[in-house]
Enzyme design. Sequence first.
Site, mmCIF file in Angstrom:
data_model
loop_
_atom_site.group_PDB
_atom_site.id
_atom_site.type_symbol
_atom_site.label_atom_id
_atom_site.label_comp_id
_atom_site.label_asym_id
_atom_site.label_seq_id
_atom_site.Cartn_x
_atom_site.Cartn_y
_atom_site.Cartn_z
ATOM 1 N N GLU A 1 17.968 -15.638 -17.000
ATOM 2 C CA GLU A 1 16.939 -14.683 -17.407
ATOM 3 C C GLU A 1 17.397 -13.237 -17.389
ATOM 4 O O GLU A 1 16.901 -12.445 -18.177
ATOM 5 C CB GLU A 1 15.613 -14.871 -16.657
ATOM 6 C CG GLU A 1 15.643 -14.686 -15.190
ATOM 7 C CD GLU A 1 14.273 -14.928 -14.560
ATOM 8 O OE1 GLU A 1 13.241 -14.867 -15.225
ATOM 9 O OE2 GLU A 1 14.247 -15.183 -13.341
ATOM 10 N N LYS B 1 6.418 -10.182 -16.578
ATOM 11 C CA LYS B 1 6.289 -10.478 -15.151
ATOM 12 C C LYS B 1 5.200 -11.510 -14.915
ATOM 13 O O LYS B 1 5.314 -12.359 -14.056
ATOM 14 C CB LYS B 1 5.985 -9.176 -14.384
ATOM 15 C CG LYS B 1 5.908 -9.346 -12.880
ATOM 16 C CD LYS B 1 7.248 -9.762 -12.295
ATOM 17 C CE LYS B 1 7.185 -10.119 -10.834
ATOM 18 N NZ LYS B 1 8.326 -10.976 -10.438
ATOM 19 N N HIS C 1 26.613 -38.126 -15.049
ATOM 20 C CA HIS C 1 25.858 -38.752 -16.130
ATOM 21 C C HIS C 1 25.730 -37.827 -17.347
ATOM 22 O O HIS C 1 24.751 -37.914 -18.077
ATOM 23 C CB HIS C 1 24.476 -39.169 -15.613
ATOM 24 C CG HIS C 1 24.570 -40.124 -14.472
ATOM 25 N ND1 HIS C 1 24.808 -41.462 -14.645
ATOM 26 C CD2 HIS C 1 24.536 -39.907 -13.134
ATOM 27 C CE1 HIS C 1 24.882 -42.044 -13.449
ATOM 28 N NE2 HIS C 1 24.719 -41.105 -12.519
ATOM 29 N N CYS D 1 0.830 -1.204 0.000
ATOM 30 C CA CYS D 1 0.000 0.000 0.000
ATOM 31 C C CYS D 1 0.864 1.253 0.000
ATOM 32 O O CYS D 1 2.036 1.217 0.358
ATOM 33 C CB CYS D 1 -0.862 0.051 1.248
ATOM 34 S SG CYS D 1 -1.823 -1.420 1.524
ATOM 35 N N TRP E 1 -2.978 -2.392 -1.427
ATOM 36 C CA TRP E 1 -2.544 -3.734 -1.873
ATOM 37 C C TRP E 1 -3.230 -4.666 -0.883
ATOM 38 O O TRP E 1 -2.857 -4.734 0.281
ATOM 39 C CB TRP E 1 -1.021 -3.803 -1.792
ATOM 40 C CG TRP E 1 -0.435 -5.182 -1.932
ATOM 41 C CD1 TRP E 1 -0.099 -6.041 -0.925
ATOM 42 C CD2 TRP E 1 -0.084 -5.846 -3.135
ATOM 43 N NE1 TRP E 1 0.422 -7.186 -1.440
ATOM 44 C CE2 TRP E 1 0.452 -7.106 -2.793
ATOM 45 C CE3 TRP E 1 -0.172 -5.501 -4.487
ATOM 46 C CZ2 TRP E 1 0.893 -8.011 -3.746
ATOM 47 C CZ3 TRP E 1 0.281 -6.418 -5.422
ATOM 48 C CH2 TRP E 1 0.802 -7.656 -5.051
ATOM 49 N N ARG F 1 4.708 0.883 -6.343
ATOM 50 C CA ARG F 1 4.691 -0.090 -5.253
ATOM 51 C C ARG F 1 3.728 -1.246 -5.540
ATOM 52 O O ARG F 1 3.782 -2.274 -4.883
ATOM 53 C CB ARG F 1 4.258 0.603 -3.944
ATOM 54 C CG ARG F 1 5.215 1.685 -3.500
ATOM 55 C CD ARG F 1 4.575 2.622 -2.499
ATOM 56 N NE ARG F 1 4.392 2.020 -1.203
ATOM 57 C CZ ARG F 1 5.275 2.037 -0.225
ATOM 58 N NH1 ARG F 1 6.437 2.635 -0.413
ATOM 59 N NH2 ARG F 1 5.032 1.480 0.928
ATOM 60 N N GLU G 1 17.087 -22.899 -9.471
ATOM 61 C CA GLU G 1 16.674 -21.500 -9.359
ATOM 62 C C GLU G 1 17.858 -20.564 -9.624
ATOM 63 O O GLU G 1 17.716 -19.536 -10.288
ATOM 64 C CB GLU G 1 16.057 -21.266 -7.962
ATOM 65 C CG GLU G 1 15.686 -19.844 -7.617
ATOM 66 C CD GLU G 1 14.636 -19.209 -8.527
ATOM 67 O OE1 GLU G 1 14.041 -19.910 -9.355
ATOM 68 O OE2 GLU G 1 14.453 -17.980 -8.408
ATOM 69 N N ASN H 1 -1.271 1.224 6.065
ATOM 70 C CA ASN H 1 -0.487 0.167 5.404
ATOM 71 C C ASN H 1 -0.133 -0.853 6.465
ATOM 72 O O ASN H 1 0.205 -0.472 7.577
ATOM 73 C CB ASN H 1 0.851 0.704 4.872
ATOM 74 C CG ASN H 1 0.666 1.707 3.781
ATOM 75 O OD1 ASN H 1 -0.437 1.934 3.326
ATOM 76 N ND2 ASN H 1 1.768 2.308 3.369
ATOM 77 N N GLY H 2 -0.118 -2.134 6.096
ATOM 78 C CA GLY H 2 0.295 -3.152 7.065
ATOM 79 C C GLY H 2 -0.849 -4.081 7.406
ATOM 80 O O GLY H 2 -1.890 -4.098 6.735
ATOM 81 N N LYS I 1 17.932 -17.751 -12.568
ATOM 82 C CA LYS I 1 18.169 -16.316 -12.311
ATOM 83 C C LYS I 1 19.245 -15.781 -13.243
ATOM 84 O O LYS I 1 19.117 -14.703 -13.793
ATOM 85 C CB LYS I 1 18.620 -16.057 -10.867
ATOM 86 C CG LYS I 1 17.609 -16.145 -9.752
ATOM 87 C CD LYS I 1 16.535 -15.090 -9.756
ATOM 88 C CE LYS I 1 15.391 -15.477 -10.647
ATOM 89 N NZ LYS I 1 14.247 -16.102 -10.098
HETATM 90 O O1 M6R Z 1 3.484 -15.451 -11.162
HETATM 91 P P1 M6R Z 1 3.987 -16.859 -11.168
HETATM 92 O O2 M6R Z 1 4.717 -17.226 -9.944
HETATM 93 O O3 M6R Z 1 2.930 -17.861 -11.521
HETATM 94 O O4 M6R Z 1 5.043 -16.876 -12.371
HETATM 95 C C1 M6R Z 1 5.666 -18.053 -12.777
HETATM 96 C C2 M6R Z 1 6.868 -17.765 -13.637
HETATM 97 O O5 M6R Z 1 6.479 -17.090 -14.801
HETATM 98 C C3 M6R Z 1 7.916 -16.934 -12.898
HETATM 99 O O6 M6R Z 1 8.321 -17.550 -11.719
HETATM 100 C C4 M6R Z 1 9.151 -16.721 -13.788
HETATM 101 O O7 M6R Z 1 9.817 -17.929 -13.983
HETATM 102 C C5 M6R Z 1 10.072 -15.677 -13.149
HETATM 103 N N1 M6R Z 1 10.441 -14.689 -14.119
HETATM 104 C C6 M6R Z 1 11.326 -16.236 -12.612
HETATM 105 O O8 M6R Z 1 12.187 -15.285 -12.119
#
Ligand code: M6R
Length: 618
Positions: free
Chosen positions: A498, A613, A514, A2, A76, A27, A491, A102-103, A495
């Site tokens: 991407e 996103k 393997h 928020c 939010w 935000r 993960e 907020n909170g 990171k």
């Molecule tokens: O909003 P979601 O968690 O469902 O999104 C899933 C993926 O699109 C998301 O985690 C994507 O892999 C990210 N960009 C990773 O950093």
Amino acid sequence: MCGITGYIGYREAYPIVINGLKRLEYRGYDSAGIMMYDGEEMHLSKTKGKVSDLEIITDRDEKRKRGTIGIGHTRWATHGIPNDINSHPHFSNSGELVVVHNGIIENYDTIKKELVKRGYIFKSDTDTEVLVNLIQEVKKKEGCKLGKAVQLALTQVVGAYAIAVFDKTKPNELVVARLGSPIAIGVGKENKEFFVASDASPFIEYTKDAIYLEDEELAIIKVGKGIKVRKIMDDSMVDTNVQQLKMNLEQIEKGGYDHFMLKEIHEQPKAITDTYRGRILANEGIIKMSSIDDNLPRFLNADRIIIVACGTSWHAGLVGEYLFEDLARIPVEVEYASEFRYRNPIITTKDIVIAISQSGETADTLAAIKLAKSKGAFVYGVCNVVGSSIARETHSGAYTHAGPEIGVASTKAFTTQITVLSLIALKLGREKGVLSKPAFQKYLQTLQLIPKQVEKLLEIDDQVKYIASVYKDATNCLYLGRGFNFPVALEGALKLKEISYIHAEGYPAAEMKHGPIALIDENMPIFVIATNKGHYEKVVSNIQEIKSRAGKIIAIVTEGDTQVKEIADHVIEIPETEEAFTPLLTTIPFQLLSYHIAVMLDKNVDQPRNLAKSVTVE
Ligand code: M6R
């Protein structure tokens, strides 16, 4: 997250407050509202949607814009879905007080029940409406002024807040307070005007003099007189520290960080705390999650849990598999939502499907949920965005409360998803008798140490930056981990891929033999998680194998490690914790590493090419 803005002084307040709300849009929010006081009446305008939707409402009637006092809010959602009624500001029953908040007020339900007994009526589902009525009740009962009433009311609440309160019977003052959520006060010349906001961006062009309240502080702001700040709990006066703002607007929105991703990495201690806040009841030594309590027999009798998700959320799901199997002895399968939805999966009514999604809008995850529901499964959602499609489509669920994640690369979403899954696994483990009371208590205590440990871990930034400078030109990288940390290896690789566009693969360390071992030479950086529990000796052997093929090893080890230090090219230490919680720590250096490499390669960190996103198409 928020946002709050407010103005009290001699100028027209509306443009200041509405532009302030626009400045806080970064935000993330789902609704917006404004209260304008024209000297006689308070005019409330609020709506689900954007600030531009709010402007359509205020444009209809000039009265809604009049006056030199106004407070505004971008919401939010935490308690109650995003809709017009739940949007802020909220009035008290008397119609005299108005608040933006907020909170999260954790004990709002208990307070609400008390207030209902005393005749209070509530229009919204929010904790905020409870708070403003509590202030009204205290003011009436104690016969005190607004500042004192706010202070006394806040001593009764448990949770986090930043609030701004206005009382139309005292129209030259505003009261603000904070605990856990930020609030800044902009001080105008000769105390003729004041601004309040969640950060300084809404008032930066009017004044560079700002006071940032600390936790548990309350400020009474009086036009023409000045500001008095006190400690909420012990009533002591605090010397006001007026700071000179030197930042520009963009820096303020990003909280002084260069990118949202870095800001979000640094928000993790708070985000993780917010995730378990109100769920771990430390005094009673229990985990309270109504979404699980209400469906307990179903969870305890489930044949298996099927986790569906995409991307980073899928990696969190893989950690969940280890958590549920280890702590609660429930069989788990983790599925890419995109595969699951097009298979002909065998699902029974005794299966529980857990869908994990930060945005709550991922098309494949949503489709997987619908498929599971059509086959009679109970579907539980773990989402960050309140009121999102997945949150609405699932039978029940838990929010992560991470706050908005703006950077495309997920960081705090991952750690908060793991935190929610840890809570559920621990709770079910205890309910099923898999975890003894002392073992359960130890887990609870250890989990609550994680935010501080993440905070400490973030101090290694310079070390990680150095490692990033050494390996930034690599064209291929390997990430290895075992057990709970195998998903962290996946993960870490995601990171890096991407945001820096460097090819990276994550593997279970033992699988290296393997295939991937063929790739290893002196140009190949290999990031290995070798924490002291969980197959340490086996991972050490894998490291030896890499070393004998001239690979460069960057190892994540537990503080005090000596063995790996002798072999690895670089080591990053993480604090000691339960093996089950190590992913919450081991992932942090990988987040920082990808961030720094991407910055060094001059990539668009927050909006990498080709990525969105929220992937709302399949
Ligand atoms: O909003 P979601 O968690 O469902 O999104 C899933 C993926 O699109 C998301 O985690 C994507 O892999 C990210 N960009 C990773 O950093």
